[in-house]
Design a protein around this motif. Structure first.
Motif, PDB file in Angstrom:
ATOM      1  N   ARG A  87       0.353  -1.144   0.167  1.00 22.58           N
ATOM      2  CA  ARG A  87       0.501  -0.299  -0.268  1.00 22.58           C
ATOM      3  C   ARG A  87       0.706   1.523   0.402  1.00 22.58           C
ATOM      4  O   ARG A  87       0.178   2.427   0.333  1.00 22.58           O
ATOM      5  N   PHE A 112       1.724 -11.931   6.850  1.00 21.20           N
ATOM      6  CA  PHE A 112       0.913 -12.561   7.197  1.00 21.20           C
ATOM      7  C   PHE A 112      -0.086 -11.603   6.394  1.00 21.20           C
ATOM      8  O   PHE A 112       0.425 -11.219   4.920  1.00 21.20           O
ATOM      9  N   VAL A 128       5.892   1.672   2.067  1.00 20.84           N
ATOM     10  CA  VAL A 128       7.054   1.763   1.071  1.00 20.84           C
ATOM     11  C   VAL A 128       6.762   0.298   0.085  1.00 20.84           C
ATOM     12  O   VAL A 128       6.605  -0.570   1.149  1.00 20.84           O
ATOM     13  N   ILE A 130       7.153  -1.914  -3.441  1.00 19.54           N
ATOM     14  CA  ILE A 130       8.484  -1.768  -4.251  1.00 19.54           C
ATOM     15  C   ILE A 130       7.601  -3.047  -5.783  1.00 19.54           C
ATOM     16  O   ILE A 130       8.508  -2.839  -6.725  1.00 19.54           O
ATOM     17  N   SER A 136       4.533 -12.455  -0.117  1.00 18.08           N
ATOM     18  CA  SER A 136       4.738 -12.984   1.346  1.00 18.08           C
ATOM     19  C   SER A 136       4.838 -13.137   2.451  1.00 18.08           C
ATOM     20  O   SER A 136       4.503 -12.762   3.450  1.00 18.08           O
TER      21      SER A 136
HETATM   22  N1  SAH Z   1      -2.555  -8.485   2.740  1.00 19.96           N
HETATM   23  C1  SAH Z   1      -1.632  -7.250   2.276  1.00 19.96           C
HETATM   24  C2  SAH Z   1      -0.726  -8.019   2.335  1.00 19.96           C
HETATM   25  C3  SAH Z   1       0.561  -8.735   3.299  1.00 19.96           C
HETATM   26  S1  SAH Z   1       1.537  -9.933   2.662  1.00 19.96           S
HETATM   27  C4  SAH Z   1      -2.501  -6.473   1.209  1.00 19.96           C
HETATM   28  O1  SAH Z   1      -3.189  -6.373   0.234  1.00 19.96           O
HETATM   29  O2  SAH Z   1      -1.954  -5.427   1.301  1.00 19.96           O
HETATM   30  C5  SAH Z   1       3.055  -9.727   3.729  1.00 19.96           C
HETATM   31  C6  SAH Z   1       3.895  -8.664   4.041  1.00 19.96           C
HETATM   32  O3  SAH Z   1       4.709  -8.193   2.617  1.00 19.96           O
HETATM   33  C7  SAH Z   1       3.476  -7.039   4.217  1.00 19.96           C
HETATM   34  O4  SAH Z   1       3.274  -6.910   4.826  1.00 19.96           O
HETATM   35  C8  SAH Z   1       4.666  -6.160   3.007  1.00 19.96           C
HETATM   36  O5  SAH Z   1       6.005  -6.737   4.960  1.00 19.96           O
HETATM   37  C9  SAH Z   1       5.474  -7.469   2.289  1.00 19.96           C
HETATM   38  N2  SAH Z   1       4.988  -6.936   0.820  1.00 19.96           N
HETATM   39  C10 SAH Z   1       4.010  -7.931   0.267  1.00 19.96           C
HETATM   40  N3  SAH Z   1       4.054  -6.873  -1.352  1.00 19.96           N
HETATM   41  C11 SAH Z   1       5.049  -6.168  -1.279  1.00 19.96           C
HETATM   42  C12 SAH Z   1       5.230  -4.985  -2.487  1.00 19.96           C
HETATM   43  N4  SAH Z   1       4.746  -5.074  -3.236  1.00 19.96           N
HETATM   44  N5  SAH Z   1       6.121  -3.962  -1.357  1.00 19.96           N
HETATM   45  C13 SAH Z   1       6.447  -3.921  -0.273  1.00 19.96           C
HETATM   46  N6  SAH Z   1       6.491  -5.499   0.616  1.00 19.96           N
HETATM   47  C14 SAH Z   1       5.689  -5.883   0.380  1.00 19.96           C
END
Ligand code: SAH
Length: 241
Positions: A87, A112, A128, A130, A136
């Motif tokens: 996000r 999680f 932040v 990426i 995951s």
């Molecule tokens: N349910 C959440 C996704 C959680 S993924 C949502 O829909 O927004 C689990 C963790 O992976 C996140 O808390 C984050 O730290 C990391 N993560 C997943 N995708 C990411 C991305 N594109 N950029 C940065 N961190 C990411």
């Protein structure tokens, strides 16, 4: 670095240029286990989401305690606190340059379904991302941030110039690169690159970078055309009335 999987670090950051720089002390990494801040006898760090739904959420109290424990008095008070998060604001080279020039961030890796919103607010975490896809966990995302920063640190890369002439540094993608052999499967290196004429080479590279950016990344190209962008920095009022 706060993570539930400290054993993942330095991982790939221990190899190649970043690894050599790590070994020689040009940068340092401390991977702390969030679980060390758990207080119950099961050492639990997560719980079910309020309001229902799948998965688990990292608890605010446990993560806040982990952040506070990492913020030892010897740490710079003003260091950025990043939370890897899909996000978040998409990471850019401009932000990487800022981070590399700063005191070295605290990076929180989520797991999680994510982490309790209240700790994001209470500890002023900067989310932040990426990219627009879901990993995951935050560890691989954190490694991407660290790798991008470390290669900009003085002494890490062979030549400083290679950090300033590459993709994104001028709001453009990089021009194509070539090396020996001069001919590969019937394809020659563009002649101009072998001419020894540095001005012509520079002009060719600039034109290639512009064409590539236009074709592949219209968003980057459009950003260059904004009023603050370089293309608008021409003298105004050049027409006579
Ligand atoms: N349910 C959440 C996704 C959680 S993924 C949502 O829909 O927004 C689990 C963790 O992976 C996140 O808390 C984050 O730290 C990391 N993560 C997943 N995708 C990411 C991305 N594109 N950029 C940065 N961190 C990411």
């Amino acid at each position: 670095m706060l993570t539930l999987f400290p054993e993942m670090f330095p991982g790939p950051l221990g190899a190649s240029l970043a690894g050599k720089a790590l070994a020689s002390g040009l940068w340092a990494l401390e991977a702390r286990d969030i679980r060390d801040s758990a207080t119950d006898r099961h050492r639990s760090v997560d719980d079910t989401p309020a309001g229902g739904g799948p998965g688990m959420v990292l608890r605010a109290d446990v993560l806040a305690a982990a952040i506070d424990a990492a913020d030892t008095p010897d740490r710079p008070k003003d260091r950025p606190r990043l939370l890897m998060s899909p996000r978040g604001r998409p990471l850019t080279q401009a932000r990487v340059v800022e981070l590399a020039g700063g005191p070295g961030p605290l990076i929180v890796c989520g797991r999680f379904e994510g982490i309790d919103q209240r700790v994001i607010e209470a500890r002023g975490l900067e989310e932040v991302s990426i990219g627009d896809y879901v990993l995951s966990g935050g560890e691989i995302a954190a490694m991407a941030v660290i790798d991008a920063c470390v290669r900009l640190l003085p002494g890490v890369m062979g030549k400083l110039i290679s950090g300033t002439e590459e993709s994104f540094s001028e709001g453009l993608l990089e021009y194509p690169q070539y090396t020996r052999p001069q001919e590969f499967e019937g394809r020659a290196i563009p002649e101009i690159l072998l001419s020894g004429d540095h001005a012509k080479v520079a002009a060719w590279r600039q034109a290639e970078a512009e064409a590539l950016t236009r074709a592949r990344r219209p968003d980057l190209w459009a950003a260059r055309q904004t009023p603050s962008g370089p293309s608008q920095k021409r003298p105004k009022n050049t027409t006579e009335g």
